[in-house]
Design a protein around this motif. Sequence first.
Motif, PDB file in Angstrom:
ATOM      1  N   VAL A 134       0.849  -1.187   0.000  1.00 31.50           N
ATOM      2  CA  VAL A 134       0.000   0.000   0.000  1.00 31.50           C
ATOM      3  C   VAL A 134       0.886   1.239   0.000  1.00 31.50           C
ATOM      4  N   PRO A 135       0.442   2.353  -0.589  1.00 37.61           N
ATOM      5  CA  PRO A 135       1.211   3.596  -0.531  1.00 37.61           C
ATOM      6  C   PRO A 135       1.397   4.051   0.917  1.00 37.61           C
ATOM      7  N   MET A 136       2.444   4.772   1.151  1.00 38.52           N
ATOM      8  CA  MET A 136       2.770   5.159   2.524  1.00 38.52           C
ATOM      9  C   MET A 136       1.723   6.050   3.182  1.00 38.52           C
ATOM     10  N   PRO A 137       0.919   6.839   2.463  1.00 38.40           N
ATOM     11  CA  PRO A 137      -0.159   7.565   3.145  1.00 38.40           C
ATOM     12  C   PRO A 137      -1.171   6.650   3.840  1.00 38.40           C
ATOM     13  N   ILE A 138      -1.284   5.409   3.395  1.00 37.68           N
ATOM     14  CA  ILE A 138      -2.147   4.462   4.109  1.00 37.68           C
ATOM     15  C   ILE A 138      -1.562   4.188   5.493  1.00 37.68           C
ATOM     16  N   TYR A 139      -0.247   4.028   5.553  1.00 40.43           N
ATOM     17  CA  TYR A 139       0.406   3.867   6.854  1.00 40.43           C
ATOM     18  C   TYR A 139       0.170   5.100   7.725  1.00 40.43           C
ATOM     19  N   SER A 140       0.221   6.273   7.111  1.00 42.46           N
ATOM     20  CA  SER A 140      -0.008   7.510   7.874  1.00 42.46           C
ATOM     21  C   SER A 140      -1.408   7.513   8.477  1.00 42.46           C
ATOM     22  N   PHE A 141      -2.386   7.047   7.713  1.00 44.40           N
ATOM     23  CA  PHE A 141      -3.746   6.939   8.235  1.00 44.40           C
ATOM     24  C   PHE A 141      -3.799   5.970   9.407  1.00 44.40           C
ATOM     25  N   LEU A 142      -3.134   4.822   9.269  1.00 41.75           N
ATOM     26  CA  LEU A 142      -3.146   3.838  10.346  1.00 41.75           C
ATOM     27  C   LEU A 142      -2.407   4.347  11.580  1.00 41.75           C
ATOM     28  N   ASP A 143      -1.427   5.228  11.372  1.00 40.70           N
ATOM     29  CA  ASP A 143      -0.760   5.873  12.511  1.00 40.70           C
ATOM     30  C   ASP A 143      -1.719   6.805  13.245  1.00 40.70           C
ATOM     31  N   ALA A 144      -2.531   7.516  12.474  1.00 40.75           N
ATOM     32  CA  ALA A 144      -3.335   8.606  13.026  1.00 40.75           C
ATOM     33  C   ALA A 144      -4.628   8.148  13.674  1.00 40.75           C
ATOM     34  N   TYR A 145      -5.120   6.974  13.274  1.00 41.04           N
ATOM     35  CA  TYR A 145      -6.430   6.529  13.747  1.00 41.04           C
ATOM     36  C   TYR A 145      -6.336   5.136  14.360  1.00 41.04           C
ATOM     37  N   ASN A 146      -7.144   4.924  15.384  1.00 38.17           N
ATOM     38  CA  ASN A 146      -7.217   3.630  16.058  1.00 38.17           C
ATOM     39  C   ASN A 146      -8.444   2.888  15.541  1.00 38.17           C
ATOM     40  N   ASN A 151     -14.925  -3.140  12.175  1.00 35.35           N
ATOM     41  CA  ASN A 151     -14.921  -4.135  11.108  1.00 35.35           C
ATOM     42  C   ASN A 151     -14.283  -3.477   9.892  1.00 35.35           C
ATOM     43  N   VAL A 152     -13.193  -4.050   9.401  1.00 31.22           N
ATOM     44  CA  VAL A 152     -12.405  -3.414   8.349  1.00 31.22           C
ATOM     45  C   VAL A 152     -12.388  -4.310   7.111  1.00 31.22           C
ATOM     46  N   PHE A 153     -12.627  -3.694   5.966  1.00 29.84           N
ATOM     47  CA  PHE A 153     -12.663  -4.406   4.690  1.00 29.84           C
ATOM     48  C   PHE A 153     -11.736  -3.687   3.720  1.00 29.84           C
ATOM     49  N   VAL A 154     -11.124  -4.438   2.815  1.00 27.17           N
ATOM     50  CA  VAL A 154     -10.058  -3.896   1.969  1.00 27.17           C
ATOM     51  C   VAL A 154     -10.364  -4.149   0.498  1.00 27.17           C
ATOM     52  N   ALA A 166      -1.817  -5.855   1.343  1.00 30.23           N
ATOM     53  CA  ALA A 166      -2.690  -4.828   1.919  1.00 30.23           C
ATOM     54  C   ALA A 166      -3.408  -5.304   3.174  1.00 30.23           C
ATOM     55  N   VAL A 167      -3.954  -6.511   3.131  1.00 30.26           N
ATOM     56  CA  VAL A 167      -4.688  -7.014   4.300  1.00 30.26           C
ATOM     57  C   VAL A 167      -3.737  -7.258   5.460  1.00 30.26           C
ATOM     58  N   SER A 168      -2.592  -7.868   5.195  1.00 35.05           N
ATOM     59  CA  SER A 168      -1.668  -8.173   6.285  1.00 35.05           C
ATOM     60  C   SER A 168      -1.071  -6.912   6.893  1.00 35.05           C
ATOM     61  N   VAL A 169      -0.865  -5.861   6.078  1.00 36.31           N
ATOM     62  CA  VAL A 169      -0.378  -4.585   6.624  1.00 36.31           C
ATOM     63  C   VAL A 169      -1.377  -4.033   7.619  1.00 36.31           C
ATOM     64  N   ILE A 170      -2.637  -4.004   7.257  1.00 33.97           N
ATOM     65  CA  ILE A 170      -3.645  -3.431   8.155  1.00 33.97           C
ATOM     66  C   ILE A 170      -3.790  -4.291   9.394  1.00 33.97           C
ATOM     67  N   ARG A 171      -3.726  -5.608   9.247  1.00 38.64           N
ATOM     68  CA  ARG A 171      -3.787  -6.475  10.431  1.00 38.64           C
ATOM     69  C   ARG A 171      -2.599  -6.240  11.362  1.00 38.64           C
ATOM     70  N   ARG A 172      -1.437  -6.055  10.782  1.00 39.43           N
ATOM     71  CA  ARG A 172      -0.249  -5.847  11.609  1.00 39.43           C
ATOM     72  C   ARG A 172      -0.299  -4.501  12.319  1.00 39.43           C
ATOM     73  N   GLU A 173      -0.715  -3.461  11.595  1.00 38.95           N
ATOM     74  CA  GLU A 173      -0.734  -2.124  12.163  1.00 38.95           C
ATOM     75  C   GLU A 173      -1.918  -1.896  13.092  1.00 38.95           C
ATOM     76  N   GLU A 174      -2.989  -2.662  12.898  1.00 37.67           N
ATOM     77  CA  GLU A 174      -4.207  -2.511  13.710  1.00 37.67           C
ATOM     78  C   GLU A 174      -4.617  -3.881  14.250  1.00 37.67           C
TER      79      GLU A 174
END
Length: 208
Positions: A134-146, A151-154, A166-174
């Motif tokens: 995923v582009p790094m702004p997605i990481y920035s979003f995951l940094d900024a929000y809990n 329920n998260v869908f990709v 993409a799915v594993s990044v969001i699982r790891r970060e959240e």
Amino acid sequence: MMLLFAACSKDNNNADNPNEQPKPTQGKTLVVYFSQTVPEGVDATTGATNVVRDNGNAYDAAQYLALMVARKTEADTLRLTVARGHYPIVYNELADFARTERDSNTHPALTSRQVNLADYANVIVVTPIWWYTVPMPIYSFLDAYNLSGKNVFVATTHAGSGLADAVSVIRREEPNANVSSTALAIAASQVSASSSSEVDSWLNRIGY
């Protein structure tokens, strides 16, 4: 924006844990998406982006997909933005910049409006795939929000990378979010009004 140098053989709609299948719960849905704007006057046919034209309007592929999903789910939207000029316009320069940003794990500052995630039970993340992730702004979003308890869908747009990580990044970060493994991957060049039935099928599978 779809970076065409991001090709690999991961074009599938299934992520790494098919046993985790959260369903949307009663409550509001937020569609969060990142889509790099094509500047006025730039020739979009050079390969720098995939543009979807609909009713005289031009959309980036991820943007078009996100707005379609939001319309079908009656969701609110949040477009992730960074400072104007952060990403180069010229394709090769953008490719090099995006790779460097990924390799250095740089999370750019977001200029998006703020939202109160407490208002939402469900979050749908729509993102292009750049350099197999995923582009790094997605990481920035995951940094900024809990996203704990959400329920998260990709859904991804891509040039051959499918879902990538993409799915594993969001699982790891959240780790406390309920991230569905039933994700959607559509080639950016195939995103159009005719994608509606594919989106309908995916939304039906995840419980909308």
